[in-house]
Design an enzyme around this catalytic site. Structure first.
Site, PDB file in Angstrom:
ATOM      1  N   CYS A  39       0.823  -1.208   0.000  1.00  0.00           N
ATOM      2  CA  CYS A  39       0.000   0.000   0.000  1.00  0.00           C
ATOM      3  C   CYS A  39       0.863   1.266   0.000  1.00  0.00           C
ATOM      4  O   CYS A  39       1.642   1.492   0.926  1.00  0.00           O
ATOM      5  CB  CYS A  39      -0.932  -0.003   1.209  1.00  0.00           C
ATOM      6  SG  CYS A  39      -2.003   1.445   1.240  1.00  0.00           S
ATOM      7  N   THR A  99      -0.698  -1.160  -5.841  1.00  0.00           N
ATOM      8  CA  THR A  99      -0.910   0.064  -6.620  1.00  0.00           C
ATOM      9  C   THR A  99       0.355   0.920  -6.718  1.00  0.00           C
ATOM     10  O   THR A  99       1.265   0.822  -5.903  1.00  0.00           O
ATOM     11  CB  THR A  99      -2.029   0.910  -5.993  1.00  0.00           C
ATOM     12  OG1 THR A  99      -1.694   1.139  -4.625  1.00  0.00           O
ATOM     13  CG2 THR A  99      -3.365   0.211  -6.090  1.00  0.00           C
TER      14      THR A  99
END
Lengths: 441, 462
Positions: free
Chosen positions: B134, B200
């Site tokens: 993250c 991501t």
């Protein structure tokens, strides 16, 4: 037939005459503009008589710059919104779209164009303005596409401009001659108001210039005179019975329709004489006004009609029936139109010949003649030294629009013999520059 | 019928399609709905000490009329109490014993890791995914990508987890790093059973040009988020390949990044993934997309004669080489198939302005012509052409010769000086610079100045 019932109110009229090219919303404009390939040296630009940079304005719409898109359009054509709606795009920009070669629906350029221009018209955003006064003035005769376009361009070049119009509203055939399902009076006039607010030319409505005396006044007062007078009334056919009640010209019929909508009465069975685009319009309009039968009578074969195919399709789509290879001989009836006596024809070596003994009467209670408009030769003869060609068209320089009387310049139907709004708008822009070059000498 | 089931590092699943740890796996309700729809597994929204989120959490990248070709979020891990999540995991596992439920975890201390692993295990999780990826919010607190970017710390935490884990452990890697194989190897050294990637990418998806603030906007301000969606697939594929090819990684890979349909999944699998995870597509279109994915994968396997997923895991890897090992004798040349050309001339302008001036226009036709001697075979024209198979890149060498940069280097046959005769562009034709001036001006002027009745003059000042 009777696909349409006779409209008895404005609402019913609007339903029967629903816009062929309705306004896009932002989503549709985004989707449609996204489909554009942005061709190099795009064929759509070349197909546009006013040379609008179409991929550019479509890209501007796509990136959310509607104001810039409208500027691109208006820079090339002051009748940007009107042209988006009334242009025969099928044979111009959209007809040239490369998607046609891929059997993919072409980009709806006309509707995108109106989308952008409508946005700025509604916002009232000022895109242009007059240049500082150069001390010279031009009189513009006719407030149609040619006259208003010339007025805008001349103001942009610093001229004082007075526009003289015989009718009570500007935009010419856009508001008096185009079929109501192509553009509404409101939007045509909104664009006119938008242009006038930006360029500040003076308009004089109900002010026909129709005498030598009035022309002399203009000649004395102005440095140049622009002729944007268009064409005249429907040609007389010279047939017996042409003066019967309910025998009318298409131009006059449509002008009435544009102004009075559902209050215009139409016969139960209408015969439209002619094979051009105006004939198609008149036939479609009759059907939409609730005529039970509409017959389109043309003296040659179907394939020889001057009308665009899509215009004929439009008429067929509302139930109009074609009657080909017939020539009208007489309008019959006792005071009122009761029918048309036709003679059958055949075309040999390009020449129409009547077939002896083939006459017959097609009954009807209304005849609309869409057989072309007369040139305004009588008026034009009042201008000294003004040359016309064999067809009654004003002779003028192809680059400058200057006529054989150097003070007079011309554009639009009176010069080109009768074409589209876009042609008049494009020509007038050039002619305005021609006037500028002449007066700058 | 081909068998879509997988055994991923010991985690069994009826098909390779898992929901990635993200909002779609926030609750038992969603996971059950997904399994009902046909998903093979779900990696639960990351468990840890529950967080507090902000309002306005996602931002999108649209391309023309296509929404969410890219997507980012500033949402943190689960904001629900651990007990609620674990109870629901248990419930899901009871109802779907053959589906894969993987607990994604993110905590800080060794004790916390031990506690959360044990409790998840007790709840019936089939495996764990350690969220070291993250890149927003959590990393500011020393977790997520802050761990993934420090191989030593990553390895240490994996070791803590392995002390108590009785189920397979997957380490989820962050792409926000220069060499993805380093944390991958650290995961292996720590004893992990598998890796998943990519998480991501740190991003700003756009700026509100009226408010002067990045999306998503929280009370006039914004922060960097984590980027995902179709746009990140190329980055994910490359990183999956890097891990799959590295001789010291040798771990099963769960491929993540831009997977929206069966094709995307097949591409991940061909580069070494043996399970795939999906988030953005499910957030955009709902769980129903799984039907297209499984049916497409099945049809592909039937067409190719593959019986199991493992028949084609990594099948493209032998064909992914370092640049220096590519055959420099291979030559393709663009070929415009005239009968298909619609005359948009995008190939012309692309080659003319963006490549090697190897396409010319001829009078009287809109079909451009390839100047074969100038064509370097770059593909650009065929990529911009809107018509399928209109421009093909056809092989023009005779296929008998093979010479790589590496071989040329070894043979001492490479350019080494600034003006070396051996360089590629040295003998390649380019036009005279000044020939460019005014060449296309007449085509780019505003409409009123275009050629009308022979005039091209622009009125001054208008």
């Amino acid at each position: 037939m009777a696909e349409f019932s006779t409209p008895t109110s404005e609402q019913e009229f609007q339903l029967n005459f629903a816009q062929l090219k309705p306004h896009m919303n932002r989503t549709e404009a985004l989707y449609e503009s996204s489909r554009c390939l942005f061709c190099f040296d795009a064929p759509c630009i070349k197909a546009c008589p006013s040379g609008i940079d179409i991929p550019q304005f479509i890209r501007q719409i796509n990136s959310g710059n509607e104001t810039g898109a409208a500027r691109t359009i208006y820079e090339a054509n002051y009748f940007g919104n009107a042209c988006g709606k009334v242009c025969p795009t099928e044979v111009l920009c959209e007809g040239a779209c490369v998607y046609n070669l891929q059997d993919v629906k072409p980009i709806e350029i006309g509707r995108l164009q109106s989308y952008a221009t409508t946005k700025v018209i509604e916002s009232g955003k000022k895109l242009f303005g007059p240049r500082a006064d150069n001390g010279k003035s031009v009189a513009v005769i006719g407030a149609g596409p040619a006259g208003i376009s010339a007025a805008c361009e001349l103001r942009a070049l610093g001229y004082a401009v007075d526009v003289f119009e015989a009718k009570s509203q500007p935009s010419g055939l856009t508001v008096y001659g185009v079929a109501p399902y192509k553009i509404t009076n409101e939007e045509a006039l909104a664009e006119m108001a938008y242009l006038q607010a930006q360029f500040g030319y003076n308009t004089h409505f109900n002010s026909p210039i129709n005498s030598r005396g009035k022309l002399a006044e203009l000649e004395n007062k102005y440095d140049a005179i622009f002729l944007g007078i268009g064409l005249g009334r429907t040609n007389e056919l010279g047939l017996p019975g042409e003066d019967k009640i309910n025998c009318t010209g298409a131009v006059e019929f449509i002008a009435e329709l544009r102004q009075h909508h559902h209050e215009v009465a139409v016969g139960r069975k209408v015969i439209v004489l002619g094979g051009g685009n105006t004939a198609m319009d008149a036939a479609s309009e009759s059907a939409r006004l609730g005529a039970e039968q509409v017959v389109l009578a043309y003296r040659r074969g179907k394939d020889e009609m001057g009308a665009y195919e899509f215009e004929y399709d439009l008429a067929k789509g509302v139930g109009v029936k074609g009657l080909f290879n017939v020539a009208p001989v007489e309008i019959v009836g006792n005071g009122y139109v009761a029918g048309v006596r036709f003679v059958r024809t055949e075309t040999t070596d390009g020449k129409v010949q009547e077939i002896a003994g083939s006459e017959f009467v097609e009954p009807c209670d209304m005849v609309i003649k869409a057989t072309g408009q007369a040139k305004q030769t009588e008026f034009l003869s009042l201008i000294s030294g003004l040359k016309l060609d064999g067809k009654g068209r004003i002779v003028a320089d192809a680059h400058t629009g200057q006529t054989s009387n150097p003070k007079y310049f011309a554009s639009g139907d009176a010069w080109n013999g009768g074409a589209e709004v876009v042609n008049a708008a494009a020509e007038a822009k050039l002619t305005a520059r021609g006037i500028h070059a002449y007066l700058s000498k | 019928m081909p068998d879509l089931s997988i055994n991923f590092a010991g985690i069994k699943s009826p098909n390779p399609f898992w929901l990635a740890s993200a909002p779609p796996t926030n609750s038992g309700y969603q996971v059950m709905k997904a399994f009902d729809a046909g998903w093979g597994g779900a990696v639960w929204k990351t468990l840890g000490v529950p967080v507090v989120n902000v309002s306005s959490r996602y931002g999108g990248v649209n391309y023309r009329d296509k929404r969410l070709v890219g997507f980012n979020n500033i949402e943190l891990i689960s904001d629900r109490p651990l007990a609620d999540n674990l109870r629901e995991i248990e419930e899901v596992k009871k109802r779907f014993p053959n589906h894969a439920v993987i607990a994604s975890l993110m905590v800080q201390s060794r004790q916390e890791w031990h506690d959360i692993v044990r409790q998840s295990q007790d709840a019936g999780a089939d495996g764990f995914e350690l969220n070291f990826g993250c890149p927003h919010g959590m990393c500011e607190r020393g977790m997520g990508s802050a761990v993934g970017q420090e191989p030593k710390i990553l390895q240490m935490i994996v070791e803590w987890v392995m002390e108590v884990a009785q189920k397979p452990v997957i380490v989820k890697l962050t792409p926000n790093i220069s060499d993805i194989t380093e944390p991958a190897m650290a995961a292996r050294r720590g004893g992990a059973d598998a890796i998943s990637l990519i998480n991501t990418i740190q991003s700003i998806v756009g700026v509100d040009i009226d408010q002067f603030a990045p999306y998503p906007i929280v009370d006039g301000k914004g922060t960097n988020g984590g980027y995902c969606g179709p746009a990140v697939k190329p980055i994910a594929l490359n990183m999956v390949k890097n891990c799959a090819q590295h001789p010291d990684v040798r771990l099963p890979i769960s491929g993540i990044g831009g997977i929206e349909n069966w094709r995307d999944a097949v591409e991940h699998i061909l580069l070494g993934a043996s399970s795939v995870q999906v988030c953005t597509a499910a957030m955009h279109f709902g769980f129903g997309i799984i039907r297209e994915m499984t049916s497409g994968l099945e049809q592909y396997m039937v067409d190719k004669g593959f019986n199991t997923i493992y028949d084609f895991v990594g099948k493209a890897l032998p064909n992914v080489l370092p640049w220096e090992q590519l055959n420099m004798k291979y030559k393709v040349t663009a070929n415009i198939h005239e009968e298909k050309c619609i005359g948009c001339q995008l190939c012309y302008t692309a080659c003319e302005d963006g490549a090697h001036q190897a396409i010319r226009l001829n009078a009287g036709t809109r079909v451009p012509e390839i100047i074969e001697e100038n064509c370097v075979g770059c593909n650009l024209c065929s990529l911009v052409c809107p018509v399928e198979d209109c421009i093909t890149m056809d092989r023009t060498d005779d296929g008998t010769q093979h010479l790589t940069w590496r071989e040329r280097t070894e043979a001492g046959d490479v350019p080494v000086e600034f003006n070396d005769e051996k360089a590629g562009g040295r003998h390649h034709w380019v036009p005279e610079p000044t020939a460019a001036l005014g060449k296309e001006r007449h085509k780019t002027l505003p409409g009123k100045a275009r050629v009308l009745n022979g005039e091209t003059e622009v009125p001054a000042g208008v």
